[in-house]
Structures are given as structure tokens and as C-alpha cells.
Design a protein around this motif. Structure first.
Motif, PDB file in Angstrom:
ATOM      1  N   GLU A 114       0.847  -1.210   0.000  1.00  7.61           N
ATOM      2  CA  GLU A 114       0.000   0.000   0.000  1.00  7.61           C
ATOM      3  C   GLU A 114       0.883   1.262   0.000  1.00  7.61           C
ATOM      4  O   GLU A 114       2.082   1.201   0.240  1.00  7.61           O
ATOM      5  N   LEU A 115       0.209   2.375  -0.218  1.00  8.81           N
ATOM      6  CA  LEU A 115       0.901   3.668  -0.083  1.00  8.81           C
ATOM      7  C   LEU A 115       0.061   4.572   0.812  1.00  8.81           C
ATOM      8  O   LEU A 115      -1.135   4.314   1.033  1.00  8.81           O
ATOM      9  N   VAL A 116       0.680   5.621   1.304  1.00  8.00           N
ATOM     10  CA  VAL A 116      -0.062   6.616   2.091  1.00  8.00           C
ATOM     11  C   VAL A 116       0.199   7.991   1.485  1.00  8.00           C
ATOM     12  O   VAL A 116       1.351   8.341   1.203  1.00  8.00           O
ATOM     13  N   PHE A 117      -0.870   8.728   1.271  1.00  5.47           N
ATOM     14  CA  PHE A 117      -0.738  10.087   0.757  1.00  5.47           C
ATOM     15  C   PHE A 117      -1.364  11.067   1.744  1.00  5.47           C
ATOM     16  O   PHE A 117      -2.272  10.712   2.501  1.00  5.47           O
ATOM     17  N   VAL A 118      -0.885  12.297   1.677  1.00  6.99           N
ATOM     18  CA  VAL A 118      -1.469  13.370   2.483  1.00  6.99           C
ATOM     19  C   VAL A 118      -2.104  14.382   1.525  1.00  6.99           C
ATOM     20  O   VAL A 118      -1.625  14.557   0.395  1.00  6.99           O
ATOM     21  N   ASP A 119      -3.190  15.001   1.974  1.00  7.08           N
ATOM     22  CA  ASP A 119      -3.797  16.015   1.104  1.00  7.08           C
ATOM     23  C   ASP A 119      -3.496  17.413   1.632  1.00  7.08           C
ATOM     24  O   ASP A 119      -2.764  17.596   2.614  1.00  7.08           O
ATOM     25  N   GLU A 120      -4.068  18.418   0.978  1.00  6.03           N
ATOM     26  CA  GLU A 120      -3.788  19.824   1.296  1.00  6.03           C
ATOM     27  C   GLU A 120      -4.162  20.160   2.747  1.00  6.03           C
ATOM     28  O   GLU A 120      -3.569  21.025   3.370  1.00  6.03           O
ATOM     29  N   ALA A 121      -5.173  19.426   3.288  1.00  2.65           N
ATOM     30  CA  ALA A 121      -5.642  19.706   4.647  1.00  2.65           C
ATOM     31  C   ALA A 121      -4.979  18.787   5.669  1.00  2.65           C
ATOM     32  O   ALA A 121      -5.484  18.639   6.792  1.00  2.65           O
ATOM     33  N   ASP A 122      -3.871  18.159   5.297  1.00  6.38           N
ATOM     34  CA  ASP A 122      -3.143  17.230   6.170  1.00  6.38           C
ATOM     35  C   ASP A 122      -3.989  16.044   6.625  1.00  6.38           C
ATOM     36  O   ASP A 122      -3.878  15.573   7.754  1.00  6.38           O
ATOM     37  N   GLN A 123      -4.851  15.578   5.743  1.00  6.64           N
ATOM     38  CA  GLN A 123      -5.595  14.328   5.970  1.00  6.64           C
ATOM     39  C   GLN A 123      -4.823  13.213   5.266  1.00  6.64           C
ATOM     40  O   GLN A 123      -4.252  13.434   4.188  1.00  6.64           O
ATOM     41  N   PHE A 124      -4.825  12.034   5.887  1.00  5.15           N
ATOM     42  CA  PHE A 124      -4.014  10.947   5.338  1.00  5.15           C
ATOM     43  C   PHE A 124      -4.904   9.832   4.775  1.00  5.15           C
ATOM     44  O   PHE A 124      -5.953   9.520   5.345  1.00  5.15           O
ATOM     45  N   TYR A 125      -4.440   9.263   3.665  1.00  4.96           N
ATOM     46  CA  TYR A 125      -5.224   8.237   2.968  1.00  4.96           C
ATOM     47  C   TYR A 125      -4.327   7.047   2.646  1.00  4.96           C
ATOM     48  O   TYR A 125      -3.230   7.224   2.087  1.00  4.96           O
ATOM     49  N   ILE A 126      -4.797   5.849   3.004  1.00  5.54           N
ATOM     50  CA  ILE A 126      -4.092   4.634   2.596  1.00  5.54           C
ATOM     51  C   ILE A 126      -4.679   4.212   1.254  1.00  5.54           C
ATOM     52  O   ILE A 126      -5.909   4.131   1.099  1.00  5.54           O
ATOM     53  N   THR A 127      -3.807   4.001   0.291  1.00  3.66           N
ATOM     54  CA  THR A 127      -4.275   3.758  -1.078  1.00  3.66           C
ATOM     55  C   THR A 127      -3.545   2.577  -1.710  1.00  3.66           C
ATOM     56  O   THR A 127      -2.565   2.073  -1.178  1.00  3.66           O
ATOM     57  N   THR A 128      -4.035   2.241  -2.884  1.00  4.18           N
ATOM     58  CA  THR A 128      -3.305   1.304  -3.742  1.00  4.18           C
ATOM     59  C   THR A 128      -2.191   2.091  -4.436  1.00  4.18           C
ATOM     60  O   THR A 128      -2.118   3.324  -4.311  1.00  4.18           O
ATOM     61  N   TYR A 129      -1.346   1.377  -5.173  1.00  5.29           N
ATOM     62  CA  TYR A 129      -0.380   2.084  -5.996  1.00  5.29           C
ATOM     63  C   TYR A 129      -1.135   2.815  -7.115  1.00  5.29           C
ATOM     64  O   TYR A 129      -2.045   2.238  -7.724  1.00  5.29           O
ATOM     65  N   PRO A 130      -0.789   4.058  -7.391  1.00  3.72           N
ATOM     66  CA  PRO A 130      -1.548   4.811  -8.400  1.00  3.72           C
ATOM     67  C   PRO A 130      -1.358   4.260  -9.818  1.00  3.72           C
ATOM     68  O   PRO A 130      -0.283   3.774 -10.159  1.00  3.72           O
ATOM     69  N   GLU A 131      -2.427   4.381 -10.579  1.00  7.00           N
ATOM     70  CA  GLU A 131      -2.364   4.019 -12.001  1.00  7.00           C
ATOM     71  C   GLU A 131      -1.930   5.242 -12.792  1.00  7.00           C
ATOM     72  O   GLU A 131      -2.344   6.368 -12.498  1.00  7.00           O
ATOM     73  N   ASP A 176     -19.721  19.251 -17.900  1.00  6.68           N
ATOM     74  CA  ASP A 176     -18.912  20.424 -17.539  1.00  6.68           C
ATOM     75  C   ASP A 176     -17.867  20.010 -16.507  1.00  6.68           C
ATOM     76  O   ASP A 176     -18.006  18.990 -15.831  1.00  6.68           O
ATOM     77  N   TRP A 177     -16.845  20.837 -16.366  1.00  8.22           N
ATOM     78  CA  TRP A 177     -15.818  20.580 -15.352  1.00  8.22           C
ATOM     79  C   TRP A 177     -16.309  21.044 -13.985  1.00  8.22           C
ATOM     80  O   TRP A 177     -16.866  22.136 -13.869  1.00  8.22           O
ATOM     81  N   GLN A 178     -16.112  20.217 -12.992  1.00  8.58           N
ATOM     82  CA  GLN A 178     -16.479  20.586 -11.618  1.00  8.58           C
ATOM     83  C   GLN A 178     -15.196  20.814 -10.807  1.00  8.58           C
ATOM     84  O   GLN A 178     -14.315  19.946 -10.779  1.00  8.58           O
ATOM     85  N   PHE A 179     -15.139  21.969 -10.150  1.00  6.56           N
ATOM     86  CA  PHE A 179     -13.950  22.271  -9.345  1.00  6.56           C
ATOM     87  C   PHE A 179     -13.902  21.350  -8.120  1.00  6.56           C
ATOM     88  O   PHE A 179     -14.909  21.148  -7.440  1.00  6.56           O
ATOM     89  N   VAL A 180     -12.734  20.808  -7.846  1.00  8.27           N
ATOM     90  CA  VAL A 180     -12.603  19.888  -6.711  1.00  8.27           C
ATOM     91  C   VAL A 180     -11.803  20.520  -5.574  1.00  8.27           C
ATOM     92  O   VAL A 180     -12.273  20.671  -4.457  1.00  8.27           O
ATOM     93  N   GLN A 181     -10.591  20.907  -5.866  1.00  8.94           N
ATOM     94  CA  GLN A 181      -9.710  21.379  -4.786  1.00  8.94           C
ATOM     95  C   GLN A 181      -8.487  22.062  -5.392  1.00  8.94           C
ATOM     96  O   GLN A 181      -8.152  21.839  -6.552  1.00  8.94           O
ATOM     97  N   LYS A 182      -7.839  22.850  -4.549  1.00  9.47           N
ATOM     98  CA  LYS A 182      -6.597  23.483  -4.986  1.00  9.47           C
ATOM     99  C   LYS A 182      -5.418  22.775  -4.321  1.00  9.47           C
ATOM    100  O   LYS A 182      -5.552  22.197  -3.245  1.00  9.47           O
ATOM    101  N   MET A 183      -4.278  22.893  -4.932  1.00 14.86           N
ATOM    102  CA  MET A 183      -3.066  22.302  -4.391  1.00 14.86           C
ATOM    103  C   MET A 183      -1.973  23.357  -4.472  1.00 14.86           C
ATOM    104  O   MET A 183      -1.848  24.042  -5.490  1.00 14.86           O
ATOM    105  N   HIS A 184      -1.214  23.485  -3.406  1.00 18.89           N
ATOM    106  CA  HIS A 184      -0.160  24.506  -3.426  1.00 18.89           C
ATOM    107  C   HIS A 184       0.954  24.103  -2.483  1.00 18.89           C
ATOM    108  O   HIS A 184       0.700  23.583  -1.403  1.00 18.89           O
ATOM    109  N   GLU A 185       2.136  24.342  -2.879  1.00 20.30           N
ATOM    110  CA  GLU A 185       3.290  24.147  -2.000  1.00 20.30           C
ATOM    111  C   GLU A 185       4.393  25.048  -2.541  1.00 20.30           C
ATOM    112  O   GLU A 185       4.747  24.964  -3.716  1.00 20.30           O
TER     113      GLU A 185
END
Lengths: 179, 535
Positions: B223-240, B356-365
Motif C-alpha cells: 500500500e501507499l499513504v498520501f497526504v492532502d492539502e488539509a493534512d488528511q491521510f489516505y491509505i491507497t493502492t499504488y496509483p495508475e 462540464d468541469w467541476q472544481f474539486v480542490q486546490k493544491m499549493h506548496e
């Protein structure tokens, strides 16, 4: 008779001028001056009793400033920025020995120093000497707000340019005059 | 008649004295009179006026006046002869004094003509520090604003290659008031009982580090773990990988397949730095609707260029600007305006129903060094298992470098185990600083200077079988850029105002100026000689 009246007026002027503003540094000591600068000014509103203010700048915030006013008990008051019409920040006196001027002034005003021309020279001497003494004792190097300085720049002339430290109670702030 | 003439002369002389006596007190420019600086390095540019003394305002309200100063061998204190006063200005101490840099709030210099020092020896220590400013690579001298700059950099194996940087700490915290916590993936997992990370200061900056925690998320080895913009953590599969990735019809997918040195980036618009572009991604049908876009990215040198340009326009008033920023929310907002104009990476997902495109989230670093690996969870109601997923990333041209984009299936959310460091070892200075400076979010700071390197050690919790810890570094603090001598000549208060206010003409000229160095800036930046400890 008129000469005596002039002498009395001048004496009053000298006496008042000789009162040195002890809250403002001399040029010689400015490098070791660790208090906030003296700020004297006028509010936009108020009656003759509370329209004017003066004291040491303690901290300047975005919307107002804390001023230590002097009396029997030193008190920090808050002046909202919008209430301040104008004022002068005293940076330093213009003399290193402001108290010495008084003696010179008195000599200038002795009747024998003017003789028969006193009727012309005495009033002018009074104005000139009074101005010099007053400037040495109470005036000096100043910055005028808002003409010469923006509100945002005034913090650097405060006792706490970083803002009031969180550990300090405003009621504990005092002015300790130099030894 | 003679008497009358004499009296007139006397009157004229006296009248002449009035304006003389009244005209001596004008101060032409208060900015030349007194300057405030937020930190030791900020007074470096005071080399122009060489005051013999300055004041240190402490966080607790005390103030010190010192004549001449030097850094302590450990680098965390200033030593100088002077006097210390309490908040009511009663003298507490005098003589040879030492002051902890972390206790300082503002440094103040004054330039009163009548007390102007001519003793340049007193500023010998300052000159020593400023001396590092004139040490630079030839490339840096040719183009000073491309010189290396960074925030604290984190390495796993004490690599010396900057490209191996795993994370940059609190990249956008360029002033004390902007102190923040930055959580970055180390892109590393371990099952060891002890983990070591190296923290370095590799630029002409002072880093003031409050806390460095290791955040560990246990996961299975597949598995992998990713963090999002709000510092929430997600356990995931390997990305395609994306099946297609295009910008203006051009296929860029090969650049986004792997975590490597191949990155997608574009060049800025010649006239307008805010011009946007769209990256269109398509992913083959995921097995479930709970998915997230995993993205590895960093910034180009555009923000570095703008920051350095802004600082140089502030010139020797940079300390004043930063001091004002501490007290003024509106100024902080204004200072952030240029970066808001450039914007974030905006993520949209295609809505089949609404076409139509739906806005989801912003990412910044912020930061051009370490690649950030983050995830944007996509709204499950817009994703159908078994159907292709279309994602659009909108971003300013020439601002971002994208290394990898993939679609990961989210298994569950996770909470990290937050680990304080158990050991702090200085690799470049005598070990005088204890680890407690970095353990908690408190008033204790570790102050680092160019060339400093530290080893941080963490004791890892026990793991279940077949599991390992995915690691993230959570660094809290701020840093201060050192003014380069070369920049002082560019002082232009009008330009800095126009830059901050988004003046079209100024931004146009910036776009032209950046265009001139854009193609070579990466090379100069990465090859520029940053500070190395002199043994």
C-alpha cells in the motif's frame, strides 16, 4: 512702568520655558535612550480638557496606539487611530544641557542690559530667548504626524516596537526617569 | 540718531535669531533615523551605515543596547558589551552580555548624525557575517537573483546532492508572523526501530525552527499513504498512470509516468505571468469510485525570482517592511497578493451529467527544491467504477513542474502517529543545543545559519507483521532571507508598491525580466555555489 510689565511677562516666560521635558532625551544621550518617544497631539473630537494628549508611545497597532500618560499614577491609555488628528513625536531635545539656558535668559532680561533701548529690544529679546530656551528644554527634533510619518511607521518609535509583549500587564508599565 | 541706529541693528540681530532658533529641529526622513529588523541576519544590510550600537527588543519586553557584537561559537547567541533593561527600563545588567537569538523580537539601529560612529572595527563581527554575501559563484555574480535559496532541507541518507532533498520545511514562512507547520511526504517507508533524518541550512538564510516531528502512518507493504492539502491521510493502492496527458493538444504523458528527473513544465507568458494553462488527464476506469489524484510537483523558480526581486526593491528598508508585516494583517495580505495572483494548481473533474468541469480542490506548496507528493480525493459522486476519469489541472504557465500524476484507489483514511525527535546532533558545530528545542510547538527554537547540518533521530513504534511506516516530516518554524549586497542597489519603493498592488505595467516588466533569465535560471540556481562550512 511698561518696562516692569515686560520684565514680569518675560520672567513668567522664562520660568515656563526652563521646565525641561524630562521625557525627551538630549542628543548626547539619545543613543542610550530606551523608552518610547514622547508623543503630543490633538484628537479629532473632544472638549478643551480631553482634546489634547501627551505621553510616551508604548506600542502602535494597526488601529490605535497605547500611550503612557504621566500623573500621580502613570496610566496607559488607548488612542484609536481614527481619533488622532495630528501630533508630534519628539525624538530629542536640541540641547545637551537644556537646564543651563535659563541662567543666560535671566541675564538677558536684567534691566541694565537694555538701558534706554529696552522699549525696543526687550520684547524681541523675550521672544527670541524664550524660543531658544523653550526649544532647548521642550522642543527639539520632532516628526509630525500625519504630515511626515505614516501611522504604520510609528511603531518603531514605541517602547515596544514589536507590540505589547504577551507577558506584560499594561497596569504594570511605568516610566522610570534616568538616574 | 546714533542711538536709534544701534537699536535698529540690535532689533535686526534679534529678529534674525528667531528663525535660526526655530529652524533647527526638522527631521527630513524618519526612515533614515531608525530602522527595525526582525532578526540578526536582517541587519546585515546595515553595512551601508555602520552604526556602532544597536538595540535588541526581546519578546518579553526587555531591551538591550550593545556596542559591537559577535555570534557565539554555537551560533545561537549574540555576545556584546552593553546594558540590559527590563520592560519598565530599569537596568538589569551591564557589561559583557550574551543574548539568545530565539528570545529576540526586533533589532533596531539608529542613524543619528551627531552620534554616527566612525569606528568600523566595532562592526567587525557584522562585517564578518556580511562577508559571506560577497562569496558566490561566478554565475551568481552574473545573475544574483538566480542564487540559491531554500528553506530547511531534509535528507534521509545525508546526501550532498540537492536533487536528493526529500522535503523543504515551511517554505512560505518568510517572517516570524508567518510561522507555520508544513507536512511533507518523505517518500520513504521503514520498519526499522530508529529513523534518522538530516536537516540542513544550505542557503543564505536564518532558519528558526520550532518543531520537527516525524509523522508515521502504518500500512501494508503493498500500500501507499498520501497526504492532502488539509493534512488528511489516505491509505491507497499504488496509483495508475494516466492513459493520456495533454497540454494544448500536446502529449506530455511520458513526463508524468514515473518519479524521476523528467518533469512537465512550460514557460511563462512573455507579457503576463498570470496566464493560465490546462493539463488534461485521462485515467482508465478505476475499480471503485473512491479515488484520488496523486501528484508529485514542485515550483519553478518564478516565485523565487519574484521574492528576490521584491526584497531587492525593498533595499535597505527590508527590515522595516518585515517589522510592519508583523503588526499589520492588511500588509501581510498585501505581501501575499503577488502569490495569489499567480495562483495554485486547481483541480477539476469532468461531470458527465452536466457535461462540464467541476472544481474539486486546490493544491499549493511553495518551493523549487523538493518535490511534493500529495493527493486530491475526487468526489465519489462524480466517479463511476468502470468508467474513465477525466481530470483537468489549471495552473499559471511556467510556475509549476509536474513529475508524476496517477489515480490511486483510496482504501481508508488514516491517522498519523506523531513522533518527536529523541536526539539532536549538530554535524557542523559543537553540540550545545538539546533536542527539546524541536520537540514541542513552544517558545523554544533551534536557530540555524548557513552551513549548519543536524541529525535528528526518532524512535519508531512497534509494527504489526507485514507492515511498515510511511513517513512524513512535519516542520514548524520560519526563515529569513539574507539580503545580498548586490540587491541593495536595486532599491525602488515605488516598484515594490506596484508589485504588491498588481500594477499591470510593473507586472508586465517583471514578465519581460523573468523571460530574459527563465531558460538559464534553473541551471544557475542548481549550480550556484551555496554556503558550505569552511573547516
Amino acid at each position: 512702568m511698561s518696562r516692569y510689565i515686560i520684565v514680569i511677562v518675560v520672567s513668567i516666560l522664562i520660568t515656563s520655558s526652563c521646565s525641561v521635558n524630562k521625557y525627551v532625551s538630549t542628543p548626547k544621550e539619545i543613543s542610550t535612550f530606551v523608552n518610547g518617544m514622547y508623543f503630543k497631539g490633538e484628537k479629532k473630537k473632544g472638549n478643551s480638557l480631553d482634546r489634547f494628549f501627551k505621553g510616551e508611545i508604548i506600542a502602535v497597532e494597526e488601529n490605535g496606539l497605547h500611550l503612557l500618560t504621566f500623573g500621580k499614577i502613570d496610566t496607559v491609555i488607548y488612542l484609536p487611530k481614527n481619533d488622532v488628528k495630528r501630533g508630534k513625536i519628539s525624538i530629542a531635545l536640541s540641547s545637551d544641557k537644556p537646564g543651563k539656558y535659563g541662567a543666560w535668559g535671566l541675564i538677558n532680561f536684567l534691566p541694565f542690559a537694555h538701558g534706554v533701548f529696552g522699549v525696543f529690544s526687550l520684547p524681541i529679546t523675550a521672544i527670541t530667548t524664550g524660543t531658544i530656551i523653550s526649544d532647548a528644554a521642550r522642543g527639539g527634533y520632532r516628526i509630525r504626524y500625519p504630515k511626515e510619518i505614516a501611522w504604520e511607521d510609528m511603531h518603531k518609535f514605541a517602547r515596544f516596537p514589536q507590540g505589547i509583549p504577551s507577558n506584560i500587564d499594561l497596569r504594570d508599565i511605568k516610566r522610570i526617569l534616568p538616574e | 540718531m546714533k542711538q536709534w541706529t544701534n537699536s535698529r541693528v540690535l532689533i535686526y540681530v534679534l529678529l534674525l535669531l528667531i528663525p535660526i532658533s526655530c529652524g533647527i529641529s526638522k527631521i527630513n526622513d524618519h526612515r533614515k533615523l531608525r530602522q527595525n529588523y526582525k532578526n540578526v541576519n536582517a541587519v546585515l544590510h546595515a553595512e551601508n551605515f555602520q552604526e556602532s550600537f544597536f538595540k535588541i527588543h526581546f519578546k518579553n519586553g526587555d531591551v538591550a543596547i550593545i556596542n559591537g557584537w559577535n555570534l557565539s561559537p554555537s551560533g545561537d547567541s549574540l555576545i556584546g558589551a552593553g546594558q540590559l533593561f527590563d520592560f519598565n527600563r530599569s537596568r538589569l545588567d551591564s557589561g559583557e552580555l550574551a543574548f539568545a537569538i530565539e528570545a529576540m523580537s526586533i533589532l533596531e539601529t539608529n542613524n543619528y548624525e551627531q552620534i554616527k560612529s566612525k569606528d568600523s572595527e566595532k562592526m567587525a563581527a557584522l562585517a564578518l557575517l556580511t562577508g559571506v554575501n560577497v562569496v558566490g559563484a561566478v554565475a551568481c555574480l552574473a545573475n544574483p537573483k538566480a542564487c540559491f535559496g531554500s528553506c530547511p532541507t531534509f535528507y534521509i541518507n545525508n546526501e550532498s546532492n540537492l536533487h536528493e532533498t526529500r522535503a523543504e520545511g515551511f517554505s512560505n514562512a518568510i517572517a516570524p508572523v508567518l510561522e507555520n507547520r508544513d507536512v511533507d511526504a518523505l517518500k520513504y517507508a521503514t520498519s526499522e526501530k530508529v529513523f534518522r533524518v538530516y536537516m540542513k541550512n544550505e542557503a543564505y538564510e536564518t532558519h528558526v525552527v520550532n518543531q520537527v516531528e516525524l509523522w508515521a502512518v502504518p500500512r501494508m507493504t503493498n500500500e501507499l499513504v498520501f497526504v492532502d492539502e488539509a493534512d488528511q491521510f489516505y491509505i491507497t493502492t499504488y496509483p495508475e498512470k494516466a492513459s493520456t496527458a495533454t497540454v494544448n493538444g500536446k502529449d506530455v504523458s511520458a513526463l508524468l509516468f514515473n518519479h524521476d528527473e523528467d518533469e512537465y513544465f512550460s514557460l511563462t507568458d512573455s507579457n503576463d505571468l498570470t496566464v493560465k494553462e490546462d493539463l488534461l488527464l485521462e485515467f482508465s476506469s478505476p475499480a471503485q469510485s473512491s479515488v484520488g489524484l496523486a501528484l508529485s510537483f514542485r515550483q519553478t523558480l518564478l516565485t523565487t525570482f519574484l521574492l528576490y526581486e521584491g526584497l531587492s526593491w525593498m533595499g535597505d528598508e527590508v527590515g522595516d517592511y518585515f517589522a510592519k508585516m508583523e503588526n499589520s494583517k492588511s500588509l501581510r495580505k498585501t505581501m501575499d497578493h503577488p502569490f495569489r495572483m499567480l495562483g495554485d494548481i486547481e483541480c477539476f473533474v469532468w461531470d458527465e451529467k452536466k457535461q462540464d468541469w467541476q472544481f474539486v480542490q486546490k493544491m499549493h506548496e511553495t518551493g523549487p527544491l523538493a518535490k511534493n507528493l500529495q493527493i486530491i480525493p475526487l468526489p465519489p459522486h462524480l466517479i463511476k467504477a468502470g468508467e474513465d476519469v477525466k481530470v483537468k489541472l489549471t495552473m499559471a504557465k511556467g510556475l509549476w513542474r509536474l513529475d508524476f500524476a496517477g489515480l490511486a484507489e483510496i482504501k481508508e483514511m488514516a491517522k498519523p502517529i506523531k513522533l518527536p525527535p529523541s536526539k539532536l546532533v549538530s554535524l557542523t558545530r559543537p553540540n550545545t543545543k538539546t533536542v527539546d528545542r524541536l520537540v514541542a510547538d513552544d517558545e523554544k527554537y533551534l536557530v540555524t545559519f548557513p552551513g549548519d547540518e543536524y541529525l535528528l533521530e526518532y524512535e519508531m513504534p512497534t509494527l504489526e507483521k507485514n507492515k511498515e511506516h510511511e513517513l512524513f516530516i512535519a516542520a514548524k518554524g520560519y526563515y529569513l532571507e539574507w539580503m545580498r549586497s548586490d540587491w541593495l542597489a536595486d532599491k525602488d519603493p515605488k516598484k515594490i508598491k506596484r508589485l504588491l498592488m498588481g500594477n499591470k505595467a510593473t507586472w508586465h516588466s517583471l514578465a519581460r525580466a523573468y523571460k530574459e533569465v527563465e531558460s538559464e535560471m534553473e541551471d544557475i540556481f542548481w549550480n550556484s555555489k551555496y554556503y558550505e562550512p569552511q573547516n
